[in-house]
Design an enzyme around this catalytic site. Structure first.
Site, PDB file in Angstrom:
ATOM      1  N   SER A 751      -3.132   8.536  -5.534  1.00 29.59           N
ATOM      2  CA  SER A 751      -2.035   8.196  -5.533  1.00 29.59           C
ATOM      3  C   SER A 751      -1.033   8.799  -6.520  1.00 29.59           C
ATOM      4  CB  SER A 751      -1.959   6.437  -6.024  1.00 29.59           C
ATOM      5  OG  SER A 751      -0.849   6.174  -5.696  1.00 29.59           O
ATOM      6  N   ASP A 828      -1.135   4.604   5.893  1.00 31.72           N
ATOM      7  CA  ASP A 828      -0.664   4.217   4.583  1.00 31.72           C
ATOM      8  C   ASP A 828       0.723   3.677   4.433  1.00 31.72           C
ATOM      9  OD1 ASP A 828      -0.144   4.179   1.628  1.00 31.72           O
ATOM     10  OD2 ASP A 828      -1.490   5.863   1.224  1.00 31.72           O
ATOM     11  N   HIS A 861      -3.371   2.503   1.918  1.00 27.33           N
ATOM     12  CA  HIS A 861      -3.375   3.167   0.518  1.00 27.33           C
ATOM     13  C   HIS A 861      -4.807   2.970  -0.106  1.00 27.33           C
ATOM     14  CE1 HIS A 861      -1.309   5.538  -2.419  1.00 27.33           C
ATOM     15  NE2 HIS A 861      -1.538   4.731  -3.420  1.00 27.33           N
TER      16      HIS A 861
END
Length: 914
Positions: A751, A828, A861
């Site tokens: 991330s 995502d 994610h």
């Protein structure tokens, strides 16, 4: 932003191992080709006599934590035959030239001038946090399965403290499968030591399930009414986004042990949120983005709003507010008297849509006939940086009059520039609303009077002028009611605010007083505080990083700012969290490290009735820690450009200071975050150190939390710049250590950490880090959501140069690393797959090919879909092993073996004829 189960105990074979007899493009290095030439020459010189080749693949697996062969030399050839002296000299000369050229190139590459070499870097301390009973140097190695399946997760118990109907303190909600004692019951903490669970327990639900008509209802979540006479039950929960869900809702009568639908007219309707009135007489809920109210005295459900739909949300947040502001699924707030309901009205009409495609057919994804083989597309209202935001307003519902109203305010922020980040009811119909501008650097505290229908700004602050920083949204402001007999003549509130460069507690009273009493001060920071307030005794409980940024201890302070005291031992390194009862007389105290975690229920210091009971000591986990070879942790600090930053180094078990170890850097690094802490944790980094035998280092660089606002705010408008410098300078410092192999250094993150991995490699250009692994990275902040991004970067319109600098754009520099890998999930909804695709396009345009990419279909994610989480970590592990084994060096400049052999033979022939 957001993440971290099989490989066996032995290290995986290099992925690039190939049959050297193949006539194809090979990854063999120059040195290996030279040795192969000599073997070929030996075979050709002795016609009909075969010399066995060197044993390059003998089945033994190299490990950095094995000390059998420190030199790592190759075994001698078997049965080698003598060669004529002249031919041998020629062949060895060619081999020496090839090897020498390769070594010269390698050392020139490694010894090239370094960037940022003028940085002032000082490393301090080498505190070994290893304590007896937690880390052992012998025993089994940590395996990946154990890390990913929860084998190393401490057991933890949550306590749902609830107020008694008559103000009793120390009551908690118990929910378990013990139907002899009652499935759902309210217990007095004082009776927890009793062997009879029925002692003084109020049973709310005797059994786990109940029937409504022909339907059997099994609770997913439960919420007892404040008077404990009815239980609001949700069943059939379906996840929406990170914090939100829908379900079927029911009212369960405690006395009759029977249930009914919350909305009898629509029992199967999917409800998004429901909440009790403080008077226990009604429930407000949101369904299909509209709000309704059900009074328990009737089966009628009355609408509060009617125009909710695709673009209008009532009482719940949209995607960006759920993710970046409230960190939850509720935007509904009852007042303390049950007379008013405040709720957020969110208008997404102008917010652009982002399509998230799903390619794999699964249960719940229904396609129309003839469209089964097309991707399913979910369109999300997702405001990217600079795009139109949702428009938000606070509206009110008068329960008695049954009407909705809004309150206008002079000098309010315009709709396009307003974020509402917190709503706190005070008393007598007054409510505090915290607002910021779109770029989150101008704060307004608004006092609204729902009875008089007036509103005014009572406090404002410009953070851009204060320290160049921003306001983080939080939900921790605490209302303090007036109590003249107890020294509090006016209502007030406690909020965490900047004070002399650090976040501290401030008490504002009366409500409209902009000048607070500071309850804490100093070069340290409170965390999400206060935890609770004992209103009778005037004590504020809070958690702070007072002793060290990496630690947490619990303290009390009086409402006048005097007598700050710890309630836990502050002499030993520790990381505590606390959950206090509604009257602050009791607490669930959690010790989370660095030793084995434990939990206790305790009476607080002001409580005259002493109570303490350990409810979890993690004995089983302690036994595992003794049986396994866990890494040793060394906490240090590094000072770069005057900023002192926390570092943790994980050393492999049986660490040998005379060896040279590869080093993996792991980071997150997002603004206000913290990765280096003294929590007990056995994770992927622990696996890398214990099983693979590599050192793992983490540094919380500039921009991270709990090291002061100066260090935090310096990154504004230029994310990835100073953070990358801090990673590189720390890596350089580690590269000088005698036990570190500076030619084998890698960095990885997920991330924001994936973004930082790429920015670090981009800035470093292969001079310090040879390898990197980026998972779900942001590659251009114009692709990320507006509220998060503009808080730290302003808008692209106001900061175009900053956005250009922060984008991963210098792919030529990435091409100077040995190799890097990018991983992303196509589903995502947070950091869109667009980020990775855009980076791949830039790499293609500039003809950069020294990378690998792995895409996980339909994973969001967290990358979990269809075994993705386990496979991802296996891929990271295998890729890293190949990197540190030198496999990626071998394939940097592949050359067909046949062509190279032909050129070598031609050279030898010319030399022989000379």
């Amino acid at each position: 932003m957001g993440a971290e189960k099989r490989i066996n105990d032995e290290e995986a074979q290099p992925l690039t191992g190939r049959d050297r007899s193949r006539d194809s493009i090979d990854s063999t290095s120059t040195a290996s080709i030279s040795l192969a030439l000599i073997d070929q020459a030996n075979r050709s010189t002795h016609a009909g006599r075969t010399t066995p080749p060197r044993n390059f693949g003998n089945g033994e697996k190299y490990r950095d934590n094995d000390d059998d062969n420190p030199e790592g030399g190759l075994p001698p050839p078997s049965g080698a035959q003598r060669t004529p002296k002249k031919v041998s000299i020629i062949f060895w000369l060619v081999a020496a030239l090839c090897v020498g050229g390769w070594l010269v190139a390698f050392f020139v590459f490694m010894g090239s001038p370094k960037k940022d070499s003028d940085k002032e870097v000082v490393v301090s301390g080498a505190e070994n946090s290893t304590v007896p009973g937690v880390v052992s140097t012998g025993g089994k190695k940590v395996d990946l399965d154990g890390v990913l399946t929860g084998f190393w997760s401490p057991r933890s118990h949550e306590i749902s403290w609830i107020p008694g109907p008559d103000g009793e303190d120390g009551l908690l909600l118990e929910q378990d499968g013990d139907e002899n004692a009652g499935y759902l019951r309210v217990e007095n903490i004082r009776n927890q030591k009793s062997t009879n669970k029925k002692d003084d327990a109020v049973v709310l639900m005797k059994r786990e399930t109940f029937k409504v008509g022909a339907r059997r209802v099994r609770p997913s979540k439960v919420w007892p009414s404040p008077d404990l006479k009815t239980v609001l039950v949700m069943s059939d929960r379906l996840k929406n986004w990170r914090h939100s869900y829908t379900g079927n809702y029911w009212l369960f009568n405690v006395e009759t042990q029977t249930g009914e639908p919350l909305d009898p007219g629509s029992p199967d309707g999917r409800i998004q949120l429901a909440s009790w009135s403080p008077k226990s007489d009604s429930v407000v809920f949101t369904r299909d983005n509209n709000m309704f109210i059900r009074n328990l005295s009737s089966k009628d459900v009355k609408p509060i709003t009617t125009d909710g739909g695709v673009n209008l949300f009532y009482g719940i947040p949209d995607w960006v507010y759920e993710e970046e502001v409230f960190s939850g699924n509720s935007a509904t707030w009852w007042d303390n008297d049950g007379k008013f309901v405040a709720f957020l009205r969110t208008n997404e009409s102008r917010v652009p849509e982002y399509p998230v495609q799903y390619f794999i057919p699964t249960v719940g994804r229904v396609a129309h006939a003839g469209e089964e083989h097309y991707p399913n597309t979910r369109k999300i209202k997702y405001p990217k940086a600079g795009a139109p935001n949702p428009t938000v307003n606070i509206q009110f519902f008068d329960v008695e009059k049954g009407e909705v109203f809004s309150i206008e305010m002079e000098d309010d922020l315009p709709d396009h520039d307003r974020l509402i980040i917190e709503v706190i009811w005070a008393s007598n119909g007054k409510v505090l609303v915290r607002e910021t501008n779109r770029e989150s650097d101008r704060l307004s505290m608004v006092l609204v009077d729902a009875k008089d229908r007036t509103a005014k700004v009572i406090r404002s602050q410009d953070f851009s002028k204060l320290d160049g920083g921003w306001i983080e949204p939080s939900q921790s402001t605490y209302f303090i009611p007036a109590d003249p007999g107890n020294g509090r003549p006016h209502d007030g509130y406690i909020e965490t605010v900047p004070f002399e460069g650090f976040n501290h507690l401030a008490y504002f009273t009366p409500l409209d007083n902009p000048s607070p009493v500071f309850l804490t001060s100093g070069n340290w920071e409170v965390t999400d505080a206060p935890s609770a307030v004992d209103l009778k005794r005037g004590l504020v409980y809070f958690v702070a990083a007072k002793e060290q940024p990496t630690e947490r201890h619990v303290y009390t302070v009086r409402l006048d700012g005097s007598d700050l005291q710890p309630i836990v031992n502050t002499k030993a390194p520790a990381y505590y969290t606390i959950s206090l009862s509604t009257g602050a007389g009791y607490a669930l105290l959690k010790y989370e490290g660095p030793e084995i975690p434990w939990q206790k229920v305790i009476s607080t210091p002001a409580n005259e009735e002493r109570f303490e009971e350990t409810i979890e000591n993690n004995t089983e986990l302690a036994g595992r820690a003794k049986d396994y070879a866990l890494p040793s942790l060394y906490y240090q600090t590094i000072t770069i450009d005057g900023y002192t930053l926390p570092v943790v180094e994980r050393r492999p078990p049986n660490f040998n200071p005379d060896k040279k170890y590869p080093v993996l850097f792991h980071l997150y690094g997002g603004p206000g975050s913290q990765t280096v802490s003294k929590r007990f944790k056995v994770d992927f980094q622990s696996y890398v150190a214990s099983n693979l035998g590599y050192i793992v280092v983490t540094v919380d660089g500039r921009g991270t939390g709990f090291i002061g606002r100066k260090a935090r705010c310096v990154v504004r408008d230029n994310l990835g710049h100073y953070e990358a410098i801090d990673q590189i300078e720390t890596a350089k410092a580690w590269g000088k250590r005698p036990y570190v192999d500076a030619t084998r250094m890698a960095i990885w993150g997920w991330s924001y950490g994936g973004f930082m991995t790429l920015k670090t490699l981009e800035r470093d250009a292969g001079q310090t880090f040879q390898y990197g692994m980026a998972v779900a990275p942001v590659t251009d902040w114009q692709f990320y959501d507006s509220i998060y991004t503009e808080r730290y970067m302003h808008t692209p319109q106001n900061n175009p140069a900053g956005y250009a600098n922060t984008a991963v754009s210098n792919v030529t520099a990435l091409g100077q690393t040995v190799r890097f890998m990018v991983i992303h999930g196509t589903g995502d909804d947070n950091v869109h797959y667009q980020n990775t695709l855009t980076l791949l396009d830039k790499l293609d345009v500039d003809n950069v090919g020294n990378f690998d990419v792995h895409v996980y279909p339909d994973s969001d994610h967290g990358i979990y879909f269809h075994n993705a989480y386990k496979m991802l970590h296996e891929r990271l592990s295998d890729w890293l092993v190949n990197a540190f084994n030198g496999e990626w060096v071998k394939i940097r400049n592949p050359v067909p073996n046949k062509s190279l052999m032909r050129r070598a033979r031609s050279l030898l022939k010319r030399m022989s004829n000379a």
